[in-house]
Design a protein around this motif. Structure first.
Motif, PDB file in Angstrom:
ATOM      1  N   ILE A 116     -24.898  11.322 -46.857  1.00 48.75           N
ATOM      2  CA  ILE A 116     -24.576  11.683 -45.474  1.00 48.75           C
ATOM      3  C   ILE A 116     -25.453  10.910 -44.499  1.00 48.75           C
ATOM      4  N   THR A 117     -26.766  10.871 -44.764  1.00 46.91           N
ATOM      5  CA  THR A 117     -27.667  10.113 -43.882  1.00 46.91           C
ATOM      6  C   THR A 117     -27.384   8.618 -43.961  1.00 46.91           C
ATOM      7  N   LEU A 118     -26.966   8.148 -45.136  1.00 44.82           N
ATOM      8  CA  LEU A 118     -26.613   6.740 -45.295  1.00 44.82           C
ATOM      9  C   LEU A 118     -25.417   6.386 -44.416  1.00 44.82           C
ATOM     10  N   CYS A 119     -24.418   7.250 -44.405  1.00 46.52           N
ATOM     11  CA  CYS A 119     -23.230   7.016 -43.579  1.00 46.52           C
ATOM     12  C   CYS A 119     -23.593   7.061 -42.094  1.00 46.52           C
ATOM     13  N   HIS A 120     -24.485   7.979 -41.705  1.00 49.87           N
ATOM     14  CA  HIS A 120     -24.924   8.047 -40.308  1.00 49.87           C
ATOM     15  C   HIS A 120     -25.621   6.756 -39.900  1.00 49.87           C
ATOM     16  N   PHE A 121     -26.447   6.247 -40.807  1.00 50.15           N
ATOM     17  CA  PHE A 121     -27.149   4.994 -40.540  1.00 50.15           C
ATOM     18  C   PHE A 121     -26.158   3.843 -40.367  1.00 50.15           C
ATOM     19  N   ALA A 122     -25.083   3.815 -41.168  1.00 50.21           N
ATOM     20  CA  ALA A 122     -24.150   2.698 -41.157  1.00 50.21           C
ATOM     21  C   ALA A 122     -23.243   2.686 -39.940  1.00 50.21           C
ATOM     22  N   LEU A 123     -23.007   3.835 -39.328  1.00 52.38           N
ATOM     23  CA  LEU A 123     -22.073   3.925 -38.215  1.00 52.38           C
ATOM     24  C   LEU A 123     -22.709   3.470 -36.906  1.00 52.38           C
ATOM     25  N   ARG A 124     -21.903   2.897 -36.047  1.00 49.66           N
ATOM     26  CA  ARG A 124     -22.355   2.610 -34.692  1.00 49.66           C
ATOM     27  C   ARG A 124     -22.366   3.919 -33.895  1.00 49.66           C
ATOM     28  N   PRO A 125     -23.008   3.980 -32.730  1.00 50.51           N
ATOM     29  CA  PRO A 125     -22.958   5.199 -31.915  1.00 50.51           C
ATOM     30  C   PRO A 125     -21.514   5.595 -31.596  1.00 50.51           C
ATOM     31  N   GLY A 126     -21.178   6.839 -31.876  1.00 46.66           N
ATOM     32  CA  GLY A 126     -19.822   7.314 -31.641  1.00 46.66           C
ATOM     33  C   GLY A 126     -18.860   7.023 -32.765  1.00 46.66           C
ATOM     34  N   GLY A 127     -19.331   6.390 -33.867  1.00 46.88           N
ATOM     35  CA  GLY A 127     -18.472   6.126 -35.010  1.00 46.88           C
ATOM     36  C   GLY A 127     -18.103   7.406 -35.737  1.00 46.88           C
ATOM     37  N   HIS A 128     -17.154   7.309 -36.671  1.00 44.20           N
ATOM     38  CA  HIS A 128     -16.614   8.501 -37.324  1.00 44.20           C
ATOM     39  C   HIS A 128     -16.784   8.448 -38.835  1.00 44.20           C
ATOM     40  N   LEU A 129     -16.953   9.631 -39.397  1.00 39.96           N
ATOM     41  CA  LEU A 129     -17.049   9.822 -40.843  1.00 39.96           C
ATOM     42  C   LEU A 129     -15.877  10.678 -41.300  1.00 39.96           C
ATOM     43  N   PHE A 130     -15.192  10.240 -42.363  1.00 41.13           N
ATOM     44  CA  PHE A 130     -13.998  10.921 -42.877  1.00 41.13           C
ATOM     45  C   PHE A 130     -14.287  11.342 -44.322  1.00 41.13           C
ATOM     46  N   LEU A 131     -14.362  12.668 -44.561  1.00 40.84           N
ATOM     47  CA  LEU A 131     -14.669  13.200 -45.882  1.00 40.84           C
ATOM     48  C   LEU A 131     -13.442  13.840 -46.512  1.00 40.84           C
ATOM     49  N   GLY A 132     -13.574  14.240 -47.778  1.00 45.95           N
ATOM     50  CA  GLY A 132     -12.490  14.916 -48.482  1.00 45.95           C
ATOM     51  C   GLY A 132     -12.375  16.364 -48.053  1.00 45.95           C
ATOM     52  N   SER A 157     -12.625  17.370 -36.456  1.00 45.64           N
ATOM     53  CA  SER A 157     -11.594  18.200 -37.081  1.00 45.64           C
ATOM     54  C   SER A 157     -12.223  18.894 -38.277  1.00 45.64           C
ATOM     55  N   LYS A 158     -12.433  20.199 -38.142  1.00 46.50           N
ATOM     56  CA  LYS A 158     -13.042  20.958 -39.229  1.00 46.50           C
ATOM     57  C   LYS A 158     -12.119  21.033 -40.428  1.00 46.50           C
ATOM     58  N   LYS A 159     -10.807  21.176 -40.165  1.00 42.34           N
ATOM     59  CA  LYS A 159      -9.847  21.312 -41.249  1.00 42.34           C
ATOM     60  C   LYS A 159      -9.748  20.045 -42.083  1.00 42.34           C
ATOM     61  N   TRP A 160      -9.751  18.888 -41.410  1.00 39.96           N
ATOM     62  CA  TRP A 160      -9.545  17.629 -42.126  1.00 39.96           C
ATOM     63  C   TRP A 160     -10.838  16.852 -42.303  1.00 39.96           C
ATOM     64  N   ARG A 161     -11.985  17.464 -42.001  1.00 36.47           N
ATOM     65  CA  ARG A 161     -13.311  16.903 -42.288  1.00 36.47           C
ATOM     66  C   ARG A 161     -13.521  15.539 -41.622  1.00 36.47           C
ATOM     67  N   ILE A 162     -13.291  15.498 -40.316  1.00 37.07           N
ATOM     68  CA  ILE A 162     -13.527  14.289 -39.534  1.00 37.07           C
ATOM     69  C   ILE A 162     -14.697  14.561 -38.597  1.00 37.07           C
ATOM     70  N   TYR A 163     -15.730  13.693 -38.621  1.00 36.91           N
ATOM     71  CA  TYR A 163     -16.956  13.921 -37.857  1.00 36.91           C
ATOM     72  C   TYR A 163     -17.285  12.675 -37.033  1.00 36.91           C
ATOM     73  N   ARG A 164     -17.896  12.916 -35.853  1.00 39.81           N
ATOM     74  CA  ARG A 164     -18.311  11.828 -34.970  1.00 39.81           C
ATOM     75  C   ARG A 164     -19.828  11.760 -34.936  1.00 39.81           C
ATOM     76  N   LYS A 165     -20.358  10.552 -35.025  1.00 35.03           N
ATOM     77  CA  LYS A 165     -21.805  10.358 -35.071  1.00 35.03           C
ATOM     78  C   LYS A 165     -22.447  10.695 -33.741  1.00 35.03           C
ATOM     79  N   LEU A 166     -23.605  11.338 -33.816  1.00 33.00           N
ATOM     80  CA  LEU A 166     -24.420  11.623 -32.639  1.00 33.00           C
ATOM     81  C   LEU A 166     -25.722  10.835 -32.739  1.00 33.00           C
ATOM     82  N   GLY A 167     -26.275  10.471 -31.590  1.00 28.80           N
ATOM     83  CA  GLY A 167     -27.567   9.810 -31.576  1.00 28.80           C
ATOM     84  C   GLY A 167     -27.474   8.341 -31.899  1.00 28.80           C
TER      85      GLY A 167
END
Length: 852
Positions: A462-478, A494-504
């Motif tokens: 999770i922290t690796l993905c946060h590091f890789a994303l640009r500010p405002g980038g998104h993470l898509f999980l299962g 989207s809590k249902k479809w596990r889509i998250y936006r990077k902060l910081g």
């Protein structure tokens, strides 16, 4: 002499079933698979199509009757004809064979056959029928998928002769749940489409001719992996070897590192390999790994659990397109770069799915981008298949025709991704837990990876993905994965479809710290001064000194009230609650401040202006009035908006509100004022909450209606586009199945005809068959005493031949029988060899009508 003339007739359709060898009937010292518990019953699903009847016959000829399993057969049948499959298979097994009805309970030692015009599924140990649906896939896939869900590791799938790619997608579910797949060797199949599709997709555990399958199947179901799956432990007292030895061998000889995987998952998959190899102890399996490099590679592939597909979980991909990809396409200018990373990409379907979505949305917007999808995996064989981009037709079953034509090229029974799309995806080898990530990414799709890893590895990724994303980038999980306790790193889109936006910001020190330290904050919470930074300008030093001395205690928060920065001494207003560390400002606020502060934050966010409120903070039976100011902070970063919350004691004219709470009765006006302040704040917070809830409900209702409408439209379009193809393939398979059944009936008729022919040929009764025009159809050899007939005379009228006997009424009686449909019997003078002496014998003749 031919077979008919000699009275011989060779037919295998009704011969007694050959008994299997005793080696298959013995348990070989292994656990007995007989069980009264229906949940422990192994169920074998068998899928076939054209040429399947012959393969099924060979399979059941070799299958022992006392096998302790249940068999469910799905064959493509003509929906308007009565099926003969159950009767045909009954000739090849002593087990009861029956065509299923809805709700039939499965019993061991039985064979169940699908009914025409239906889908067949297994649920809670019973068979259920349903009307066929294009959205559900082929009946073979429907059976296999339901079998995987109901039986788990006790699900066994058999793919026999047939056209197309039926069954391949269902085998993915079987293997993902720990079951076994048997595929007919293509060279032994009348139609090798189904077997070759399964083999090319890498879904075959064993490739065997039908008559060899029972031996491998029974060895698997008798293994401890099936008999006692709940007690799986590959490290036993009888075996000095441990799971660690297997992992060390994989790491030393194959370069595969599985130390971050869950121990239970690894143990289950290793035990499955023991079952497939028919090996009882881990010691023997370790020896097998040392001497068999192919098994080492196969085990690594099984442990990685390569379960993927194009647009898997279609609703989740639809949400990603709407919430993430569409906004990126709208905001970016033509020619801009879009960077995506797909770790653990398996055979590449997910990476190509991303490329297709971006391309489609870009074309709809009239734009072109420099799209790069980085797809990585630790298994080189997966990367080879992904780079080639060739997939069986079964993987395309849910594709709209327009998308299939746009992005794929058909080569025989395979579809290859177009060169344009392949150029957008870069495949590379990478160990996700060990190798460095990519950077400045717009999107990371890390789906169905975390569920197989232990907690520490999950948090690191999770922290690796946060590091890789640009500010405002998104993470898509299962669908079964979350970001865990890292709520300060991502905002939920989207809590249902596990889509998250990077902060910081992107590159902070979290990537190198253990997970247990991730929630303690980005900056110190107390007023201790950090080490001075060298070479700062004097103006900057003066600014910082003034801020430290005169600026009020403040915190910088995001729109979710999560603290990003602390300034000054905040311990008088904030404290950490007991339990796990948190960054939620409202949880840290001291008693009495949270309700008023929550309302002020909402008002400041909604109206985009500074809001100042007073609140009564209670501590140690003392009430203290505090003034709090919430101010929006403009930010150019896409991770905003931010809010600055400042705390100061109330103005001097309000200082008289500081009083002992126990003496409030002595100063009624002060107590009343405090209560009114608190009541006012509570009412304001309640009103804001109600308004926020109503707005959210309306938005959710509108989104739901739009989603339902779009889903119905897309489903209707997809069904229309696929109708012609499905109908043609279905009709072809039905014809093949009907042809197989007709061939079986023809064999029966040939057998009966041969028997009758031999009977009449061997009889001394003179028999002559005529058609309705009195032309010869067939005659028995004994007729030559009455007519001079040769085989070449068949088809000639009987009136053209001289009789060797006196019977002037023969033809007239034949006409009468034809008209009245009743037989006629008369006497005639039999022929003699010499001169008639007046004592010619009298014989009888019978003319009978045969209606055909």
């Amino acid at each position: 002499m031919d077979e008919e003339q000699s009275g011989k007739h060779v037919s295998t359709d009704h011969q007694p079933k050959t008994k299997p060898s005793d080696s298959l009937r013995k348990s070989d010292g292994k656990a007995d698979i007989q069980s009264d518990d229906i949940s422990a019953l192994p169920i074998i699903g068998i899928g076939a199509s054209a040429g399947g009847i012959s393969a099924l016959s060979r399979f059941f000829d070799a299958m022992p009757d006392d096998n302790g399993c249940a068999f469910v057969v799905v064959l493509h049948l003509d929906p308007v004809r009565e099926s003969e499959l159950a009767r045909i298979l009954s000739a090849h097994t002593a087990m009861p064979v029956a065509q299923i009805t809805d709700g039939t309970t499965i019993a061991p030692g039985h064979v169940y056959v699908i009914a025409p015009g239906s889908d067949l599924s297994v649920r809670d140990g019973a068979l259920h029928m349903a009307k066929p649906s294009a959205s559900h896939g082929h009946p073979v896939d429907v059976l296999f998928s339901s079998l995987a869900r109901d039986r788990g590791e006790r699900a066994i799938a058999v793919v026999l002769s047939g056209t197309g790619s039926n069954g391949t997608e269902g085998l993915r579910d079987i293997r993902a749940e720990g079951g076994m797949s048997l595929v007919q060797a293509p060279e032994t199949a009348e139609f090798d489409g189904m077997p070759r599709s399964a083999i090319l997709a890498g879904m075959a555990d064993h490739v065997l001719p039908p008559e060899k399958m029972p031996e491998a199947l029974l060895a698997f179901v008798k293994h401890g992996y099936i008999v006692h799956p709940a007690a799986i432990d590959v490290s036993s007292s009888e075996s000095p070897a441990t799971l660690g030895n297997v992992l060390d061998l994989l790491r030393a000889r194959g370069g595969y590192d599985f130390r971050g995987y869950k121990h239970s998952t690894l143990g289950r998959r290793v035990h499955r390999r023991l079952g497939l190899r028919n090996i009882d102890t881990l010691d023997a399996y370790v020896d097998d790994l040392r001497t068999n490099p192919h098994e080492l590679t196969t085990l690594a592939g099984d442990l990685m659990i390569n379960v993927t597909g194009f647009f898997r979980d279609a609703e989740a991909w639809k949400a990603l397109a709407e919430l993430v990809i569409a906004p990126i396409v709208e905001q970016r200018e033509t020619g801009a770069a879009i960077r995506v990373w797909t770790p653990a990409c398996s055979t590449g379907e997910e990476a190509y799915t991303i490329a297709m979505l971006v391309t489609e949305l870009a074309e709809a917007a009239g734009k072109r981008f420099q799209l790069k999808v980085f797809a990585t995996d630790a298994q080189e064989e997966n990367l080879r298949k992904a780079r080639e981009g060739s997939y069986p037709a079964a993987a395309m079953s849910a594709f709209p025709a327009a998308r299939l034509k746009r992005f794929f090229e058909k080569h025989d029974s395979m579809f290859q991704v177009s060169k344009e799309l392949r150029d957008m995806v870069v495949f590379a080898a990478q160990n996700l837990l060990r190798d460095p990530p990519f950077s400045r990414l717009d999107l990371v799709t890390c789906r169905n990876v975390l569920i197989y890893l232990d907690a520490e590895s999950q948090q690191r990724i999770i922290t690796l993905c946060h590091f890789a994303l640009r500010p405002g980038g998104h993470l898509f999980l299962g669908n079964a994965e979350t970001i865990g306790r890292h709520e300060e790193l991502f905002e939920t889109e989207s809590k249902k479809w596990r889509i998250y936006r990077k902060l910081g910001a992107g590159r902070h020190h979290l990537i190198d710290h253990p997970p247990t330290r991730l929630s303690t904050g980005l900056l110190p919470m107390d007023k201790s001064t950090p080490p001075p930074e060298p070479n700062l300008p004097a103006a900057e030093l003066a600014r910082r000194a003034l801020l430290d001395r005169f600026a009020p205690a403040s915190v910088l928060i995001d729109e979710k009230a999560r603290v990003l920065y602390f300034h000054g001494t905040t311990r008088e207003y904030l404290e950490h609650p007991s339990g796990e560390p948190t960054r939620d400002l409202l949880l840290m606020a001291r008693d009495g401040l949270a309700p008023t502060l929550r309302a002020a934050i909402r008002q400041a966010s909604r109206e985009n202006r500074s809001v100042t409120v007073d609140a009564l903070m209670r501590e140690d039976k003392v009430g203290l009035s505090v003034t709090m100011t919430v101010t929006p902070v403009p930010s150019a970063a896409q991770s905003g908006p931010f809010l600055l919350v400042s705390f100061v004691p109330a103005l001097p004219q309000l200082d008289h509100t500081r009083m002992p709470v126990g003496e409030a009765a002595e100063d009624a006006s002060a107590g009343e004022r405090a209560l009114l302040e608190e009541l006012k704040a509570t009412r304001a917070e309640l009103q804001n909450t109600i308004e926020h809830q109503e707005t959210t409900n309306e938005e959710l209702k509108a989104s739901n209606e739009e989603a339902i409408s779009m889903n119905e439209e897309l489903q209707s379009t997809n069904e229309e586009l696929e109708t012609s193809k499905e109908e043609l393939q279905s009709f072809n398979e039905e014809l093949n199945t009907v042809n197989s059944q007709l061939q079986y009936k023809i064999g029966e008729l040939e057998s009966t005809t041969n028997d009758l022919h031999n009977l009449l040929t061997g009889s001394e009764t003179a028999t002559l068959f005529l058609d309705e025009t009195f032309r010869i159809r067939w005659f028995a050899p004994a007729i030559k005493d009455l007519f001079d007939l040769a085989p070449s005379d068949v088809g000639r009228p009987i009136s053209a031949f001289a009789q060797k006997f006196f019977d002037e009424n023969l033809l007239r009686d034949a006409e009468t029988v034809l008209k009245k449909l009743r037989p006629s019997r008369s006497k005639y003078q039999a022929p003699t060899a010499g001169i008639c002496d007046g004592c010619c014998p009298i014989a009888h003749r019978t003319i009978a009508l045969r209606v055909s």
